[in-house]
Design a protein around this motif. Structure first.
Motif, mmCIF file in Angstrom:
data_model
loop_
_atom_site.group_PDB
_atom_site.id
_atom_site.type_symbol
_atom_site.label_atom_id
_atom_site.label_comp_id
_atom_site.label_asym_id
_atom_site.label_seq_id
_atom_site.Cartn_x
_atom_site.Cartn_y
_atom_site.Cartn_z
ATOM 1 N N ARG A 39 93.392 -1.740 35.826
ATOM 2 C CA ARG A 39 92.027 -1.839 35.301
ATOM 3 C C ARG A 39 92.044 -2.093 33.805
ATOM 4 O O ARG A 39 92.749 -1.386 33.070
ATOM 5 C CB ARG A 39 91.292 -0.514 35.536
ATOM 6 C CG ARG A 39 90.365 -0.531 36.693
ATOM 7 C CD ARG A 39 89.843 0.859 36.955
ATOM 8 N NE ARG A 39 89.943 1.091 38.394
ATOM 9 C CZ ARG A 39 88.900 1.019 39.229
ATOM 10 N NH1 ARG A 39 87.699 0.827 38.769
ATOM 11 N NH2 ARG A 39 89.079 1.170 40.527
ATOM 12 N N ALA A 79 91.237 1.071 31.953
ATOM 13 C CA ALA A 79 91.885 2.305 32.426
ATOM 14 C C ALA A 79 92.306 3.203 31.271
ATOM 15 O O ALA A 79 92.146 4.420 31.326
ATOM 16 C CB ALA A 79 93.098 1.967 33.296
ATOM 17 N N ARG A 80 92.830 2.605 30.196
ATOM 18 C CA ARG A 80 93.293 3.420 29.081
ATOM 19 C C ARG A 80 92.149 4.231 28.476
ATOM 20 O O ARG A 80 92.300 5.416 28.170
ATOM 21 C CB ARG A 80 93.962 2.540 28.012
ATOM 22 C CG ARG A 80 94.685 3.367 26.974
ATOM 23 C CD ARG A 80 95.246 2.540 25.819
ATOM 24 N NE ARG A 80 95.637 3.467 24.758
ATOM 25 C CZ ARG A 80 96.885 3.890 24.562
ATOM 26 N NH1 ARG A 80 97.868 3.461 25.319
ATOM 27 N NH2 ARG A 80 97.144 4.760 23.597
ATOM 28 N N LYS A 139 89.609 5.315 29.956
ATOM 29 C CA LYS A 139 89.213 6.387 30.874
ATOM 30 C C LYS A 139 90.193 7.559 30.848
ATOM 31 O O LYS A 139 89.781 8.712 30.934
ATOM 32 C CB LYS A 139 89.078 5.840 32.305
ATOM 33 C CG LYS A 139 87.817 4.999 32.478
ATOM 34 C CD LYS A 139 87.716 4.389 33.864
ATOM 35 C CE LYS A 139 86.422 3.587 33.990
ATOM 36 N NZ LYS A 139 86.342 2.840 35.245
ATOM 37 N N VAL A 140 91.476 7.279 30.734
ATOM 38 C CA VAL A 140 92.440 8.390 30.793
ATOM 39 C C VAL A 140 92.596 9.110 29.459
ATOM 40 O O VAL A 140 93.170 10.194 29.405
ATOM 41 C CB VAL A 140 93.833 7.956 31.310
ATOM 42 C CG1 VAL A 140 93.723 7.292 32.670
ATOM 43 C CG2 VAL A 140 94.547 7.054 30.317
ATOM 44 N N THR A 141 92.114 8.521 28.378
ATOM 45 C CA THR A 141 92.246 9.167 27.072
ATOM 46 C C THR A 141 90.965 9.868 26.643
ATOM 47 O O THR A 141 90.948 10.533 25.613
ATOM 48 C CB THR A 141 92.594 8.131 25.984
ATOM 49 O OG1 THR A 141 91.618 7.090 26.035
ATOM 50 C CG2 THR A 141 93.979 7.559 26.177
ATOM 51 N N GLY A 142 89.891 9.703 27.421
ATOM 52 C CA GLY A 142 88.614 10.290 27.022
ATOM 53 C C GLY A 142 87.873 9.444 26.005
ATOM 54 O O GLY A 142 86.829 9.846 25.502
ATOM 55 N N ALA A 181 86.502 6.529 26.588
ATOM 56 C CA ALA A 181 85.391 5.811 27.230
ATOM 57 C C ALA A 181 84.079 6.525 26.921
ATOM 58 O O ALA A 181 83.972 7.732 27.133
ATOM 59 C CB ALA A 181 85.624 5.755 28.736
ATOM 60 N N LYS A 182 83.121 5.780 26.412
ATOM 61 C CA LYS A 182 81.834 6.390 26.088
ATOM 62 C C LYS A 182 80.839 6.094 27.213
ATOM 63 O O LYS A 182 80.406 4.949 27.393
ATOM 64 C CB LYS A 182 81.289 5.835 24.762
ATOM 65 C CG LYS A 182 82.124 6.219 23.552
ATOM 66 C CD LYS A 182 81.942 7.688 23.164
ATOM 67 C CE LYS A 182 82.805 8.031 21.956
ATOM 68 N NZ LYS A 182 83.293 9.419 22.003
ATOM 69 N N TYR A 183 80.507 7.137 27.931
ATOM 70 C CA TYR A 183 79.470 7.040 28.957
ATOM 71 C C TYR A 183 78.128 7.298 28.281
ATOM 72 O O TYR A 183 78.082 7.780 27.145
ATOM 73 C CB TYR A 183 79.728 8.072 30.052
ATOM 74 C CG TYR A 183 81.007 7.833 30.811
ATOM 75 C CD1 TYR A 183 82.244 8.151 30.258
ATOM 76 C CD2 TYR A 183 80.992 7.254 32.070
ATOM 77 C CE1 TYR A 183 83.420 7.911 30.936
ATOM 78 C CE2 TYR A 183 82.167 7.016 32.770
ATOM 79 C CZ TYR A 183 83.386 7.342 32.193
ATOM 80 O OH TYR A 183 84.545 7.094 32.880
#
Lengths: 774, 208
Positions: free
Chosen positions: A47, A50-51, A53-56, A58-60
């Motif tokens: 993905r 992906a990076r 997402k796994v590091t936190g 990603a800003k939702y």
């Protein structure tokens, strides 16, 4: 329109693969060969996000923090039916840290009637969420309580309290898609029936059909209300400035949210920008931000500051959507040879205060049958509105139909898989059954009752269909830059399905790059419009214009290179980071260098979804063919405790040309797990005396966690329908439809008692084993 | 502030009373099992100091940095991290200790940060998902999550990774069953579990 003829791979590899000639628009790229001859498409690729997402990193939406931002909290109704006499907000307004209080009102300034527990009544914006929560508790609402009804069957009675005493507008995404009633038909809380869909209405003559039948199955199947429980709740962060509104939304459709808020506040669409870069799950319920979105916008307008408003977990269960329940009557007749003679269907279900509980599509289209009729009713109750939920209506429908088919097979003394081979016309499902049965070792199947003792094993199978929906309003832009960057842009959002990554794969394939080399910018309405993530239509809608735009940009570049090489652009190919001359090995240049030589700093090309090659089944975007699924389930039932454990699921699926095998497997795993969870655990429990949901959390509302996960073996069957430049389709919904039915058939096979109602709880198993139903 | 201001309007118990009974609650398991590791934290000194209701400034060691946060005493660790320290990688999903999305480590042990008051952390070291990859060097579990596609929407991922990375610290040779047991309190609604299991086992192999 200029067209040309082009030969495409057609059919299923290792089964019936051949070639077909299509007439296609002249500016569309040449046909791709089957996947094993491609470099990036059809492969396992990481993905692109992906990076993050796994590091936190990603800003939702829930993570957006803007300068001066306030936190908002909604006050919801604590009673299921009432008119509001007064709302006192004085104390709340005085609380330090509170900046604005908003009361929801009708257009005539009156308070809206309360129709369900959890309905928004007012909202507070404050310096922190803790303060906003505290302030909402200080708002006093004076309710004039009225009688209500929660239970579907009680609600149908003529004397039941009425939810609405007038026709109501249909909630667009509530349930089964197609031609449905608008809520004006019917009496009391019973609305409908819906008797047709876009696959055609009733056909043949039911009575004649049943008179030809040698065997008939007539049963009623029941499913429960299931809530979506996306881990990120519904919510927005809205910053309404004089020049326009910026909306960060946890949504499945940036475009729909923009249109919704622009309409609501009578703003030009260009003044509403909706952004969704990362999204924490939706499963159908996040196409709209109503009613909390407009509330956040008003609070932002009132305070002149950005406002963060995410629903809390309980509110998510109560107001943000659910899969309607169903009471699904089926009568199916067949001749001695197994051929179906008639299918009669009648369903009742409640989407609470909304419409959309129809379940008829599976019965209508899964098997050919000359005589068919359906009546699908909505029952209004004093509960939160339903919303689309991964294959709306079809999951409930398949739970009934696929058990009824098993029951017919048993009456005809046929193996249930062999029986489906006999009556199912779908070529792709035939292949799915073959490959799935081999993987599963279906030859172990024995008739129900063969397993004895306390611990019993059972095997079951069920299948489903899903249309190929295409949204023609799907536009993609590809930009190539002199500094070497290759970028793809679109308003489309990635809800965790991997849309960003498949777009990168397609552009990479076209340019001879690696997937990770392509920059993907999506999830923002400043980019071209693209469809909402619903109907499993994004992949089929967005990948052809992605490829076509990339191809156009590439050909522009090729023209410039060809001029330098004094040749024709059609002689050039992009491969492995190089641009090569097909016939002259001496002529080559790296893509990077070619980009540096561009006459302009960037080349931009855009493309919109064109009609399917050979046209649609229906011009609005219903494609020919379908997406097939066949799932096999292996279960263990403990007859002492009533516990059911799903041990293994083999899930065989088709989705046209697969783009990213790993991501498809992830989605199949997810569809299966949600199906297992639906079949065995999930249930919205309502207290009929108070109208409150008794389990609005994630522990009492039981969902499959890690210990409940079966071994899942996905099988992906490539199928090339030669309908677009990518031939790719989504998998989200098909993955979820057949699971509950397959599990129910396996449970029957294990214990010899059929479960007509889900969730299949230990209590229901024990009740069935002890024949307590009679 | 009123006396009942910490009363949750959703759950019917007060967060403070619950915490008084359970201590700092451990993550990685559902509500019934919270408190299993709580005994480890009971050695915390009784300060006897009243704080609040106004905001107070607390010092907290987060990811190796000393942070000074001005927070109301009722602030949970999850809220302190997300709304005050700018560390939004930690997610709040259920806000009642039953989904483990908010898992962080305190002194190396996983806890539900939504069930932990920030002022109770004291001098202990907090590690969040942002602190798992110092200098951008990913933890093997993070690498394996990327490689095996162990996130779909990704919202459960930070909590899931904090749980799985802790498992590998405690048990370098886990079986599939061990991974399932370790993650039994972590809710993933997209249904990504099979890839989480695969990734964690692969990371264990790689760390050998």
């Amino acid at each position: 329109m200029d067209t040309r003829k082009e030969k495409f791979p057609y059919g299923i590899p290792d089964h019936n693969l051949t070639e077909i000639e299509r007439e296609i628009p002249a500016d569309e790229p040449p046909a791709w060969p089957v996947n094993d001859q491609l470099q990036e498409v059809g492969k396992r690729r990481i993905r692109v996000d992906a990076r993050a997402k796994v590091t936190g990193e990603a800003k939702y939406t829930s993570d957006i923090r803007l300068p001066g931002m306030l936190y908002a909290k909604i006050l919801t109704a604590k009673v299921p039916h009432a008119s509001i006499r007064n709302i006192n907000t004085q104390e709340a307004e005085k609380l330090p840290g509170v900046h604005a209080v908003h009361i929801l009102r009708n257009e005539d300034n009156s308070y809206p009637d309360v129709k369900y527990v959890g309905q928004p009544v007012a909202a507070v914006a404050a310096d922190s969420l803790d303060i906003a929560r505290q302030a909402t508790r200080m708002i006093q609402v004076d309710y004039l309580e009225k009688p209500f009804v929660i239970d579907v069957e009680q609600a149908m009675k003529p004397e039941a309290p009425l939810v609405f005493d007038a026709p109501i507008a249909r909630q667009a995404d509530g349930g089964d898609v197609g031609v449905v009633h608008d809520g004006s038909k019917g009496q009391g809380n019973l609305r409908g029936p819906s008797t047709s869909s876009f696959f055609g209405g009733p056909r043949g003559d039911l009575e004649a059909g049943f008179s030809q039948a040698d065997v008939i199955v007539e049963q009623t199947y029941r499913t429960q209300v299931q809530t979506h429980v996306p881990l990120e709740t519904h919510g927005v962060v809205i910053d309404w400035k004089p020049e326009g509104m910026t909306v960060y939304a946890s949504t499945q459709s940036t475009k729909d949210v923009r249109d919704e808020l622009a309409d609501y506040f009578d703003l030009p669409k260009s003044r509403v920008r909706v952004i969704c870069e990362f999204m924490g799950g939706g499963f159908g319920a996040k196409h709209s931000t109503s009613p909390y979105g407009p509330v956040a916008a008003i609070l932002s307008q009132k305070t002149g500051r950005p406002v963060w408003l995410m629903l809390e977990r309980k509110e998510e269960h109560l107001m943000a959507g659910n899969r309607p329940n169903s009471i699904h009557y089926l009568k199916i007749g067949a001749k001695k040879d197994g051929m179906l003679t008639a299918i009669q269907q009648r369903s009742h279900g409640t989407a609470g205060v909304a419409l959309g509980a129809g379940v008829g599509r599976v019965a209508q289209i899964l098997y050919e049958c000359p005589n068919f009729a359906t009546e699908q009713y909505d029952v209004l109750t004093f509960a939160g509105p339903g919303a689309a939920w991964r294959a709306p209506g079809n999951v409930q429908g398949a739970f009934g139909v696929e058990q009824a088919i098993d029951e017919l097979a048993e009456k005809l003394n046929l193996n249930p898989l062999a029986y489906r081979d006999k009556i199912d016309q779908s070529e792709v499902r035939k292949v799915l059954r073959q490959r799935g049965a081999k993987q599963f070792d279906w030859s172990r199947w024995k008739p129900a009752g063969s397993s004895t003792g306390t611990i019993r094993k059972g095997l079951g199978v069920a299948q489903s269909t899903w249309p190929r929906f295409v949204d023609l309003d799907s536009t993609v832009e590809v930009k190539i830059y002199r500094d070497g960057a290759v970028e793809v842009r679109s308003g489309v959002q990635d809800i965790g399905t991997g849309t960003k990554t498949i777009m990168a794969q397609i552009v990479a394939e076209e340019f001879g790059l690696k997937t990770a080399d392509v920059i993907v910018r999506i999830g923002d309405t400043i980019f071209p419009d693209a469809p909402g993530s619903g109907g499993s239509k994004v992949t089929g809608s967005i990948t052809p214009p992605t490829r076509n735009a990339a191809y156009k940009a590439k050909m522009e570049l090729f023209k410039q290179i060809a001029q330098q090489w004094q040749t024709d652009a059609t002689k050039l190919v992009a491969s492995n980071g190089m641009i090569l001359h097909k016939d002259d090995a001496s002529k080559k240049v790296s893509l990077k260098e070619a980009l540096q030589r561009m006459r302009t700093g960037q080349i931009t090309a855009s493309a919109s979804r064109s009609d399917d090659y050979g046209g649609f089944a229906q011009p609005w975007g219903l494609a020919h063919g379908h997406l097939g699924s066949v799932q096999f389930a292996e279960v263990t039932v403990n007859t002492d405790t009533g516990m059911v454990k799903v041990d293994r699921i083999v899930a065989a699926h088709s989705c046209g040309r697969p783009i990213n095998l790993t991501q498809i497997e992830s989605q199949i795993n997810g569809g299966v797990i949600q199906g297992v969870s639906y079949a065995l655990y999930e249930d919205r429990v309502m207290d009929e005396a108070t109208g409150h949901m008794m389990n609005p959390d994630v522990d009492r509302y039981q969902i499959a966690y890690s210990m409940e996960i079966p071994a899942i073996e996905p099988i992906i069957v490539e199928e090339y329908p030669a309908l677009s430049s990518t031939d790719a389709y989504g998998i989200g919904e098909p993955a979820n439809i057949a699971t509950a039915a397959a599990v129910a058939n396996a449970v029957y096979n294990a214990i010899g008692m059929r479960m007509y109602e889900i969730p299949i709880t230990p209590a229901r198993i024990l009740k069935a084993l002890n024949h307590l139903d009679q | 502030m009123k006396e009942d201001s910490n009363k949750s309007d959703t759950n019917g118990f007060t967060r403070r009373k619950f915490l008084r009974g359970a201590g700092i609650t451990t993550a990685g398991s559902v509500l019934l099992n919270t408190g299993l590791l709580a005994a480890d934290f009971h050695s915390a000194p009784e300060t006897g100091i009243y704080m609040g209701p106004d905001a107070v400034t607390v010092q907290m060691q987060i990811n190796g940095q000393m942070e000074h946060l001005t927070i109301e005493p009722r602030t949970t660790l999850a809220t302190a991290l997300r709304d005050h320290a700018g560390l939004t990688g930690t997610k709040v999903v259920c806000d009642r200790g039953s989904c483990s999305a908010c898992t962080v480590w305190i002194d190396g042990k996983p806890v539900n940060s939504c069930m932990t008051l920030a002022i109770d952390v004291g001098g202990r070291e907090v590690t969040t998902i942002e602190g798992l990859a110092p200098g951008g060097n990913l933890h093997p579990v993070q690498e394996a999550f990327i490689e095996h596609d162990a996130s779909q929407c990704g919202y459960c991922t930070p909590g899931m990774i904090m749980t799985c990375a802790h498992l590998l610290k405690e048990n370098p040779n886990p079986t599939l069953e061990d991974v399932k047991i370790a993650t039994r309190g972590n809710l993933c609604r997209c249904g990504t579990y099979p890839h989480v299991f695969k990734a964690t086992l692969a990371a264990a192999d790689k760390m050998k």
